[in-house]
Design an enzyme around this catalytic site. Structure first.
Site, PDB file in Angstrom:
ATOM      1  N   GLU A  62       0.877  -1.176   0.000  1.00  0.00           N
ATOM      2  CA  GLU A  62       0.000   0.000   0.000  1.00  0.00           C
ATOM      3  C   GLU A  62       0.910   1.221   0.000  1.00  0.00           C
ATOM      4  OE1 GLU A  62      -3.122  -0.429  -0.389  1.00  0.00           O
ATOM      5  OE2 GLU A  62      -3.344  -2.548   0.115  1.00  0.00           O
ATOM      6  N   CYS A 113      -1.497   9.664   2.373  1.00  0.00           N
ATOM      7  CA  CYS A 113      -1.140   9.081   1.062  1.00  0.00           C
ATOM      8  C   CYS A 113      -2.062   9.563  -0.047  1.00  0.00           C
ATOM      9  CB  CYS A 113      -1.165   7.566   1.151  1.00  0.00           C
ATOM     10  SG  CYS A 113      -2.746   6.904   1.729  1.00  0.00           S
TER      11      CYS A 113
HETATM   12  P1  NAD Z   1       7.970   4.891   7.573  1.00  0.00           P
HETATM   13  O1  NAD Z   1       9.244   5.617   7.396  1.00  0.00           O
HETATM   14  O2  NAD Z   1       7.319   4.845   8.896  1.00  0.00           O
HETATM   15  O3  NAD Z   1       8.201   3.429   7.008  1.00  0.00           O
HETATM   16  C1  NAD Z   1       7.181   2.439   6.951  1.00  0.00           C
HETATM   17  C2  NAD Z   1       7.687   1.181   7.612  1.00  0.00           C
HETATM   18  O4  NAD Z   1       8.824   0.688   6.893  1.00  0.00           O
HETATM   19  C3  NAD Z   1       8.123   1.394   9.067  1.00  0.00           C
HETATM   20  O5  NAD Z   1       7.526   0.419   9.883  1.00  0.00           O
HETATM   21  C4  NAD Z   1       9.632   1.260   9.001  1.00  0.00           C
HETATM   22  O6  NAD Z   1      10.170   0.685  10.162  1.00  0.00           O
HETATM   23  C5  NAD Z   1       9.861   0.343   7.823  1.00  0.00           C
HETATM   24  N1  NAD Z   1      11.172   0.562   7.212  1.00  0.00           N
HETATM   25  C6  NAD Z   1      11.792   1.755   7.024  1.00  0.00           C
HETATM   26  N2  NAD Z   1      12.992   1.569   6.403  1.00  0.00           N
HETATM   27  C7  NAD Z   1      13.120   0.229   6.221  1.00  0.00           C
HETATM   28  C8  NAD Z   1      14.141  -0.592   5.626  1.00  0.00           C
HETATM   29  N3  NAD Z   1      15.238  -0.084   5.114  1.00  0.00           N
HETATM   30  N4  NAD Z   1      13.916  -1.923   5.593  1.00  0.00           N
HETATM   31  C9  NAD Z   1      12.790  -2.454   6.091  1.00  0.00           C
HETATM   32  N5  NAD Z   1      11.800  -1.722   6.652  1.00  0.00           N
HETATM   33  C10 NAD Z   1      11.945  -0.404   6.725  1.00  0.00           C
HETATM   34  O7  NAD Z   1       6.828   5.489   6.626  1.00  0.00           O
HETATM   35  P2  NAD Z   1       6.968   6.110   5.171  1.00  0.00           P
HETATM   36  O8  NAD Z   1       7.394   5.053   4.207  1.00  0.00           O
HETATM   37  O9  NAD Z   1       7.654   7.404   5.177  1.00  0.00           O
HETATM   38  O10 NAD Z   1       5.401   6.384   4.951  1.00  0.00           O
HETATM   39  C11 NAD Z   1       4.965   7.342   4.109  1.00  0.00           C
HETATM   40  C12 NAD Z   1       4.652   6.726   2.745  1.00  0.00           C
HETATM   41  O11 NAD Z   1       3.609   5.770   2.913  1.00  0.00           O
HETATM   42  C13 NAD Z   1       4.144   7.741   1.745  1.00  0.00           C
HETATM   43  O12 NAD Z   1       4.700   7.467   0.488  1.00  0.00           O
HETATM   44  C14 NAD Z   1       2.643   7.478   1.729  1.00  0.00           C
HETATM   45  O13 NAD Z   1       2.025   7.877   0.538  1.00  0.00           O
HETATM   46  C15 NAD Z   1       2.595   6.007   1.947  1.00  0.00           C
HETATM   47  N6  NAD Z   1       1.315   5.604   2.529  1.00  0.00           N
HETATM   48  C16 NAD Z   1       0.488   4.797   1.821  1.00  0.00           C
HETATM   49  C17 NAD Z   1      -0.756   4.443   2.339  1.00  0.00           C
HETATM   50  C18 NAD Z   1      -1.704   3.547   1.589  1.00  0.00           C
HETATM   51  O14 NAD Z   1      -2.611   3.008   2.216  1.00  0.00           O
HETATM   52  N7  NAD Z   1      -1.562   3.378   0.287  1.00  0.00           N
HETATM   53  C19 NAD Z   1      -1.138   4.902   3.587  1.00  0.00           C
HETATM   54  C20 NAD Z   1      -0.253   5.721   4.292  1.00  0.00           C
HETATM   55  C21 NAD Z   1       0.969   6.055   3.764  1.00  0.00           C
END
Ligand code: NAD
Length: 473
Positions: free
Chosen positions: A214, A248
């Protein structure tokens, strides 16, 4: 508290043992766990609001509405609808196949991993968990390290309300998530950015683990010049202000006919002043930016834009505050069109025609959602048939998420794997096909056994000679 990496395999093994024990099979047991999630959200709402205030400066109303209220609503509805979803199905088949008793069993996938992001840390953790528990799975939750107060609270609350043999929280950052990803799971549900999604997908591929991704992206808004510009501005601004644009499905950029741009800017100014008469900088109704890094990223995007800033949002780096900022005359190649903005900045890209707007959208990765403001049915149908996106919403913004009966997913760069209510239940459910061949149909099956007579070959290959209807084209 960060989970010890060395204990992570034991956590997975314990959950797997629970799954194999059959504890999660009875529907009444699953319903109880789902009601427990709802009770947790309801009873502990003050603690949850406080944690999200601390981590994200999230306004209380936003938390009660989008995180706590949504979790309760989805948990209760899922529990109520579960008996219907989980029913064993008998598909319609040809008369001669009916004695075989064709059946579809709804089988839980097993022990699953749910990795969630920081922006809506409660609903984005519990929405998949509700589907996983409804399906009869056991689950590890890996919340985001960027919301440490909330993630710690989750670690404390989950074992109080849910059977700890069924759901466990693993806290930590990259080392802990990497360890989790080394292990085999029966499904991984990842919500976050596309860069980490690629790491998750590679790890899942090693075990052939099914995956939901997602993700996000740049969700455009197309405004038809004949639409009520004032109403469009009000609805778009509302959609952009929730969680300070860190959602998102936030409107990421606007495409509007060049001669309507200034009218739109004026309408944004009017509604901004109405929403935040003293500005958003100190308003308790407007959230903060999650981290110093993201604050810097956003102000850097703004410092490099070649567009004209027409609603100047004040920034306060020390408090990670950034007011809504509107930029007009943004053109292809601008800093604001480089990446998902994920903050309260809204660029306006003037165009000369609907064709140009469609080409602009189609020249980029498929967005999570395409928004369009128009009363014109043929324009709406053109957008449906000539563009691709996870969802397409007319005449509003992310309010469509309130319809939890609609499937939610990206396409292409915005991800894959459907969610919300029954779609989440289906994600964590395997459709297990079955037949039960009765002894007394043996005489009808006789023709399949070799050696085949000429008559048997004719009967067995009859489908090859099926008359194909003539098509109208
Ligand atoms: P984040 O930085 O919290 O990362 C998400 C998860 O990935 C965390 O649990 C983190 O621990 C893990 N993570 C981070 N780096 C990692 C690595 N190198 N290896 C393994 N796991 C790792 O959140 P984010 O990614 O900044 O979230 C924002 C993004 O999420 C935006 O792009 C947003 O559009 C998207 N998003 C999508 C939805 C949806 O439902 N489609 C909903 C909310 C957010």
């Amino acid at each position: 508290m960060t989970t010890l990496v060395s204990t992570i395999p034991q956590i997975r093994d314990a959950l797997r043992a629970t799954f194999r024990s059959g504890l999660t099979r009875p529907i009444a047991w699953r319903q109880h766990q789902l009601y427990q999630i709802a009770r947790m959200a309801q009873n502990e709402r003050e603690l949850i609001c406080d944690a999200l205030k601390k981590d994200l400066g999230k306004p209380k109303t936003e938390v009660l509405m989008n995180e706590i209220g949504s979790t309760i609503d989805i948990a209760v509805k899922s529990a109520q609808r579960l008996p219907e979803w989980a029913k064993t199905e008998h598909p319609e088949v040809a008369d001669w196949q009916k004695p075989w008793k064709p059946t579809i069993y709804k089988a839980p996938r097993g022990t699953v991993l749910i990795i969630s992001p920081w922006n809506y840390p409660m609903i984005l953790t519990f929405q998949p968990l509700i589907g996983a528990i409804a399906a009869g799975c056991t689950a590890v939750l890996k919340p985001s390290e960027l919301v440490p107060t909330f993630s710690q609270l989750l670690e404390e609350l989950v074992p109080k309300y849910l059977d700890p043999n069924v759901c466990r929280v693993v806290n930590g950052a990259v080392p802990e998530t990497s360890k989790l990803l080394e292990l085999q799971w029966d499904h991984i549900f990842y919500t976050g950015n596309g860069r980490v999604a690629r790491i998750v997908a590679s790890a899942a591929a090693k075990h052939l683990t099914p995956l939901s991704l997602e993700l996000g992206g740049k969700s455009p808004v197309i405004i038809d010049s004949a639409y009520d510009i004032d109403l469009a501005a009000k609805r778009i601004l509302w959609g952009k202000c929730n969680n300070a644009g860190q959602i998102c499905v936030a409107p990421d950029y606007i495409l509007i006919q060049r001669d309507k741009q200034d009218e739109l800017v004026k309408a944004f100014q009017k509604h901004y002043n109405a929403f935040f008469p003293d500005g958003a900088l100190d308003s308790s109704l407007f959230g903060s930016i999650v981290s110093d890094l993201h604050h810097k990223r956003l102000t850097s995007l703004l410092s490099r834009t070649k567009g004209e800033i027409v609603l100047q949002g004040r920034a306060d780096a020390a408090r990670r505050r950034l007011e809504p900022t509107i930029v007009k005359d943004v053109t292809d190649g601008d800093s604001l069109l480089e990446e998902e903005i994920f903050g309260p900045i809204l660029p306006i890209v003037p165009v000369d025609s609907l064709d140009q707007a469609i080409d602009f959208v189609n020249a980029r990765s498929h967005p999570l959602v395409l928004y369009a403001f128009s009363d014109n049915e043929s324009m709406k149908q053109r957008l449906v048939s000539e563009t691709q996106s996870g969802g397409i919403v007319f005449n509003d913004t992310f309010q469509y998420l309130a319809v939890s009966e609609l499937p939610f997913a990206g396409v292409g760069e915005s991800g894959y794997g459907y969610q919300f209510m029954k779609y989440t239940y289906d994600t964590f459910t395997q459709l297990r096909s079955s037949i039960d061949m009765p002894k007394d149909v043996e005489q009808h099956l006789a023709i399949r056994y070799p050696p085949h007579s000429e008559e048997a070959v004719k009967a067995l290959t009859a489908a090859v000679y099926t008359p194909i209807p003539s098509s109208s084209l």
